[in-house]
Write a protein that holds these residues in place. Structure first.
Motif, PDB file in Angstrom:
ATOM      1  N   LYS A  26      -3.611   8.468   9.403  1.00  0.00           N
ATOM      2  CA  LYS A  26      -5.017   9.173   9.320  1.00  0.00           C
ATOM      3  C   LYS A  26      -5.149  10.271   9.877  1.00  0.00           C
ATOM      4  CE  LYS A  26      -9.714   7.426   9.969  1.00  0.00           C
ATOM      5  NZ  LYS A  26     -10.726   6.315  10.562  1.00  0.00           N
ATOM      6  N   VAL A  66       1.480   5.244   0.292  1.00  0.00           N
ATOM      7  CA  VAL A  66       1.060   6.615   0.783  1.00  0.00           C
ATOM      8  C   VAL A  66       2.034   7.640   0.431  1.00  0.00           C
ATOM      9  CG1 VAL A  66       0.465   7.591   2.982  1.00  0.00           C
ATOM     10  CG2 VAL A  66       0.011   5.146   2.670  1.00  0.00           C
ATOM     11  N   LEU A  72      -1.025   3.210  10.017  1.00  0.00           N
ATOM     12  CA  LEU A  72      -2.086   3.790   9.152  1.00  0.00           C
ATOM     13  C   LEU A  72      -2.898   4.839  10.168  1.00  0.00           C
ATOM     14  CD1 LEU A  72      -3.230   0.693   7.246  1.00  0.00           C
ATOM     15  CD2 LEU A  72      -2.448   2.775   6.188  1.00  0.00           C
ATOM     16  N   GLN A  77       0.755  -1.217   0.024  1.00  0.00           N
ATOM     17  CA  GLN A  77      -0.073   0.041  -0.053  1.00  0.00           C
ATOM     18  C   GLN A  77       0.755   1.150   0.005  1.00  0.00           C
ATOM     19  OE1 GLN A  77      -2.800   0.033   3.260  1.00  0.00           O
ATOM     20  NE2 GLN A  77      -3.766   2.158   2.812  1.00  0.00           N
TER      21      GLN A  77
END
Length: 420
Positions: A417, A295, A413, A293
């Motif tokens: 966030k 970012v 995460l 993933q």
């Protein structure tokens, strides 16, 4: 059921069930089978697919779900663990189960379980099965948590059973012998029904168990295969009649395409029509939280991957070597994992190590990780501190990697966030 539990919120249910059983892991099917039978769960005409394996379970399920939905079918998934919300574990289509739905399921189970003590995972499995059965699905995709033969999900008789890969993991529970682990995972196979194995080469125990149980085995490298090319990749496999099926010029997906090969063999065995357009669309759209993933951070690029065993770490290192350059690695692991082998696989890419202590009974301290690493490393009290230090030292031509555990990626995460 006590009146107070009838009014529990989801967080209250989760806290309560976590304290209800004396051990976190208690392999065996007797307890959960009793409660499952009392629930009288009925899947009707839903096709059930169970997926076991050391690595690749989640991506295989993601491929299947995306392709089937692109073909117009109603799917549901049960996976674990979760990253930010417990609701992630149960999905109908692309929608997570709501708090209200989960609480209703917990109440239904509590109403029939009587004096049976269930583990946290057994509660969660029953919740998922109860909700998925009520959703009137075309296909339910069920991830095996640990092993196979004695895992809670094995109370279900699948129409197709899948083993994605075999490696050394959960050695405290499954042992440190590949053949023994393979036999445990193949324990989800069923007599007279298809069994798909994506491991290539596969341990001999896979075929031996399939033969003993009378399952119809489809193995990668034998009944199905893949071939890579510049303009895409090709898959060849078999349908239930034994006829050859070929798909050419398939798009390379975000997730490992070897697991897509396993998913395509499963699709070829389901009694559902799926056209090539749906396959192409599903391959392109399949993605997962915490698996390669990416970012974008103000300091540079960040990749999050839960790789927590040597097999997963080797695959991650191979993929990063193609396009990531030097990597600053934030790593936090559980104490029962082979940390030394994971770090050895990632070491050639490392521009710096930022080792994080994971809390809890199974968490490993950063200092213990450092003892198993050949070279200097920073040790931090938690993931947030390690992440902050790595970001401060990240150079423009480098990439930041967060890896080692679901807990590590989840904490990162959550922190990223909160920044947004």
């Amino acid at each position: 059921m006590e009146q107070s539990r009838a009014q529990f919120t989801l967080s209250q249910w989760l806290n309560w069930v976590e304290q209800m059983h004396p051990s976190e892991i208690d392999l065996g099917l007797d307890r959960i089978r009793q409660v499952y039978q009392r629930l009288a769960v009925d899947f009707g005409s839903t096709q059930l697919v169970t997926v076991a394996g050391t690595n690749g379970k989640g991506s295989t399920i993601s491929y299947l779900s995306e392709i089937l939905q692109a073909a117009g079918y109603r799917t549901g998934c049960y996976t674990s663990p979760h990253f930010l919300r417990y609701n992630e574990r149960v999905r109908i289509g692309r929608e997570e189960a709501t708090d209200e739905q989960l609480c209703e399921a917990f109440r239904a189970i509590d109403a029939v379980r009587e004096d049976v003590s269930l583990t946290y995972f057994e509660w969660g499995t029953l919740v998922a099965l109860w909700l998925l059965a009520r959703a009137e699905l075309d296909v339910a995709l069920l991830e095996v948590g640990l092993g196979g033969r004695l895992d809670a999900i094995n109370i279900v008789d699948p129409h197709i059973a899948v083993v994605t890969s075999i490696g050394l993991d959960h050695v405290d529970w499954l042992g440190d012998d590949i053949e023994g682990i393979a036999a445990e995972k193949a324990g989800i196979f069923r007599t007279g029904r298809p069994a798909v194995c994506g491991a290539d080469p596969a341990p001999a125990a896979i075929a031996a168990t399939a033969e003993r149980l009378g399952a119809r085995l489809y193995q990668k490298g034998a009944q199905f295969s893949v071939q890579s090319a510049d303009d895409g990749w090709q898959w060849q496999g078999l349908n239930p009649a034994g006829e050859t099926v070929v798909y050419r010029q398939l798009p390379y997906p975000q997730l490992p395409f070897q697991n897509a090969a396993t998913a395509l063999q499963v699709l070829s065995l389901l009694p559902l029509a799926v056209d090539e357009a749906a396959i192409h669309q599903g391959l392109r759209s399949a993605s997962m939280t915490g698996r390669m993933q990416q970012v974008a951070l103000p300091e540079g690029r960040c990749i999050l991957d839960v790789a927590h065993n040597p097999q997963a770490a080797e695959l991650l290192a191979e993929r990063l070597a193609d396009h990531a350059g030097r990597v600053r690695i934030v790593l936090g692991m559980l104490g029962d994992k082979d940390a030394a082998s994971v770090m050895q696989a990632l070491q050639p890419l490392a521009a710096g190590w930022y080792l994080a202590t994971l809390e809890g009974a199974r968490g490993c301290r950063a200092e213990r990780l450092a003892e198993q690493l050949a070279g200097p490393a920073g040790c931090f009290d938690g993931v947030l501190e390690a992440l902050s230090a790595a970001r401060a030292e990240l150079q423009p031509d480098e990439c930041l990697l967060v890896a080692g555990s679901f807990y590590t990626v989840s904490a990162a995460l959550d922190a990223l966030k909160m920044e947004k």
